[in-house]
Scaffold this active site. Structure first.
Site, PDB file in Angstrom:
ATOM      1  N   LYS A 163     -31.435   1.320  30.521  1.00  0.00           N
ATOM      2  CA  LYS A 163     -32.321   1.285  31.706  1.00  0.00           C
ATOM      3  C   LYS A 163     -33.774   0.920  31.370  1.00  0.00           C
ATOM      4  O   LYS A 163     -34.050  -0.248  31.134  1.00  0.00           O
ATOM      5  CB  LYS A 163     -32.169   2.592  32.480  1.00  0.00           C
ATOM      6  CG  LYS A 163     -30.710   2.709  32.981  1.00  0.00           C
ATOM      7  CD  LYS A 163     -30.350   3.841  33.875  1.00  0.00           C
ATOM      8  CE  LYS A 163     -28.913   3.663  34.353  1.00  0.00           C
ATOM      9  NZ  LYS A 163     -28.054   4.811  34.245  1.00  0.00           N
ATOM     10  N   TYR A 198     -22.764  11.846  33.371  1.00  0.00           N
ATOM     11  CA  TYR A 198     -22.242  10.489  33.297  1.00  0.00           C
ATOM     12  C   TYR A 198     -22.779   9.821  32.039  1.00  0.00           C
ATOM     13  O   TYR A 198     -23.968   9.916  31.751  1.00  0.00           O
ATOM     14  CB  TYR A 198     -22.666   9.679  34.532  1.00  0.00           C
ATOM     15  CG  TYR A 198     -22.166   8.251  34.521  1.00  0.00           C
ATOM     16  CD1 TYR A 198     -20.812   7.967  34.684  1.00  0.00           C
ATOM     17  CD2 TYR A 198     -23.040   7.185  34.340  1.00  0.00           C
ATOM     18  CE1 TYR A 198     -20.348   6.661  34.666  1.00  0.00           C
ATOM     19  CE2 TYR A 198     -22.574   5.871  34.324  1.00  0.00           C
ATOM     20  CZ  TYR A 198     -21.229   5.622  34.490  1.00  0.00           C
ATOM     21  OH  TYR A 198     -20.772   4.322  34.475  1.00  0.00           O
ATOM     22  N   ASP A 234     -28.030  11.812  25.578  1.00  0.00           N
ATOM     23  CA  ASP A 234     -27.910  10.549  26.293  1.00  0.00           C
ATOM     24  C   ASP A 234     -29.154  10.424  27.158  1.00  0.00           C
ATOM     25  O   ASP A 234     -29.249  11.022  28.221  1.00  0.00           O
ATOM     26  CB  ASP A 234     -26.632  10.530  27.130  1.00  0.00           C
ATOM     27  CG  ASP A 234     -26.481   9.220  27.885  1.00  0.00           C
ATOM     28  OD1 ASP A 234     -27.422   8.392  27.844  1.00  0.00           O
ATOM     29  OD2 ASP A 234     -25.427   9.031  28.524  1.00  0.00           O
TER      30      ASP A 234
END
Ligand SMILES: *Cc1c(COP(=O)(O)O)cnc(C)c1O
Length: 429
Positions: free
Chosen positions: A266, A143, A238
């Site tokens: 995050k 994702y 990522d």
């Protein structure tokens, strides 16, 4: 017991699609009413009905030091006294960039954005702008946020061109996204062979943490590096989840493999909305206003968000014991959960890398997306519900991670394990 949450969810469903601002929060995968949260402190969160839970979602990763950490809170309190946003450069943006460059290998420059999605979207544009190529390779089950080109899954064959897995993604965009299989270098090389000199980059979660948790097999990340070098494509890690989590320097430090572009989110915001993409000076100076790759943001580098992120990163940089602590706790938790599964005669796999843990309800070991897909999702849903009843707040879907934070105490872990044992036994009796 969840009366307030039920009432709030009813109100929410009238004004927010599905009652939420991000789909997973609606608990559809587990078929119960989502808990509305009113406050959080340390390892705990409280819902609108006053129930207290040990939290293993940790806002999906950012709260690596636990909730309401005084160091971060005080930095935010101090920052807000000077105004919330200027749309002009500030010293804090320089401070956090310098700190990131010190902590993370292979980055010389940083561009701040407001989310992981934005970081990835911009990193892809940079890779395309620099290479002059349109196609990108991602892995099925990884994702990377909700930008058009990343909402693509493979067909039954890794060789197939992209087909969007969201309505509203133009076919023209999706066709430039090629999907390979995680932990399968052959599937990557095959895509390069079929699309010679057309692939701008390979983007990967160094540890796949959005299909449960699946770590890279030895040689996989190194192999991606080699293939990208040979093919003249860029390698993007990522690190929105793994950044500042696996180690100070994220996956690049942990696995010793260099990425050309690294994306963060995050943890980097300490709980505020922040993302970043980073790379060598040479690459990053292709971004406007230095170069021709355009990307901008009204609230990018927001002073309050930077204060939160800077406080969290500073703490992590000066307290390396956080990493030994969270990894040690997660390693023991995974081992204890495996033992609990064995004792209950449960065919459950427990995957763990660093502070990331995930159970899969299958007897076969899980090393790929297809392996993760063998998990019994009904069992996961039942496990989730029974753990919630016991005051343990887990991700409300199989294809997510359990985050162990610095704030989880030995007692929290012991209580969690008691619940795991009971639940595994109930599920497999
Ligand atoms: C969460 C996540 C994103 C998206 O970040 P948002 O801040 O939700 O936009 C991108 N990549 C990975 C690996 C993620 O886990």
């Amino acid at each position: 017991m969840e009366q307030k949450s039920v009432e709030l969810f009813d109100r929410a469903k009238k004004v927010l699609p599905g009652g939420v601002n991000s789909p997973v929060r609606a608990y559809r995968a587990v078929g119960i009413t989502p808990r509305f949260i009113t406050r959080a402190d340390g390892a705990y969160i409280w819902d609108a009905d006053g129930q207290k839970y040990i939290d293993y979602v940790c806002s999906w990763g950012p709260m690596i030091l636990g909730h309401n950490n005084p160091i971060i809170r005080e930095a935010v309190e101090k920052a807000i006294m000077d105004g919330l946003s200027y749309g002009a450069p500030t010293e804090r943006e320089v401070d956090i960039a310098e700190l990131m460059i010190q902590m993370v290998p292979n980055i010389e420059m940083v561009r701040m954005v407001n989310s992981g999605t934005e970081a990835v979207m911009s990193a892809l544009r940079l890779a395309r702008g620099v290479t002059g190529r349109d196609k990108i390779i991602k892995f099925e089950g990884c994702y990377h946020g909700h930008s058009d080109s990343m909402l693509v899954k493979a067909g039954s064959s890794a060789m197939a061109g992209g087909c969007p897995n969201s309505a509203g993604v133009p076919v023209g965009t999706a066709k430039d996204t090629l999907t390979a299989q995680y932990n399968d270098l052959v599937s990557v090389q095959q895509l390069f062979d079929e699309n010679p000199n057309q692939v701008a980059c390979v983007i990967v979660e160094a540890v796949a943490a959005n299909m449960g948790v699946v770590g890279p097999q030895p040689g996989f990340l190194e192999g991606l590096r080699t293939i990208c070098d040979k093919e003249g494509a860029l390698l993007i890690f990522d690190e929105v989840i793994t950044g500042f989590r696996l180690a100070k320097g994220g996956a690049q430090e942990y696995f010793g493999v260099r990425a050309d572009i690294t994306t963060f989110g995050k943890i980097i915001g300490g709980g505020m909305p922040v993302g970043a993409y980073c790379g060598s000076r040479e690459l990053m100076e292709h971004i406007a206003p230095c170069g021709s790759v355009y990307q901008a943001g009204t609230l990018a580098g927001n002073p309050v968000a930077m204060a939160a992120g800077l406080a969290q990163l500073n703490y992590l940089n000066t307290h390396p014991e956080v990493y030994t602590d969270i990894t040690d706790k997660a390693t023991r938790m995974a081992a204890d959960m495996r033992k609990a599964a064995e004792e209950a005669g449960a065919g459950v796999q427990i995957n763990q890398v660093g502070s990331l843990v995930a159970p899969f309800f299958t007897s076969d070991s899980v090393e790929s997306f297809s392996g993760a897909n063998r998990s019994d999702l009904k069992k996961y849903a039942a496990y989730f519900g029974k753990m919630l009843e016991r005051g343990i707040y887990l991700a409300p879907a199989q294809f997510e991670a359990m985050f162990i934070s610095h704030a989880h105490s030995e007692e929290d872990l012991a209580r969690t394990l008691i619940a795991v044992k009971e639940v595994f036994t109930e599920l497999y009796q």
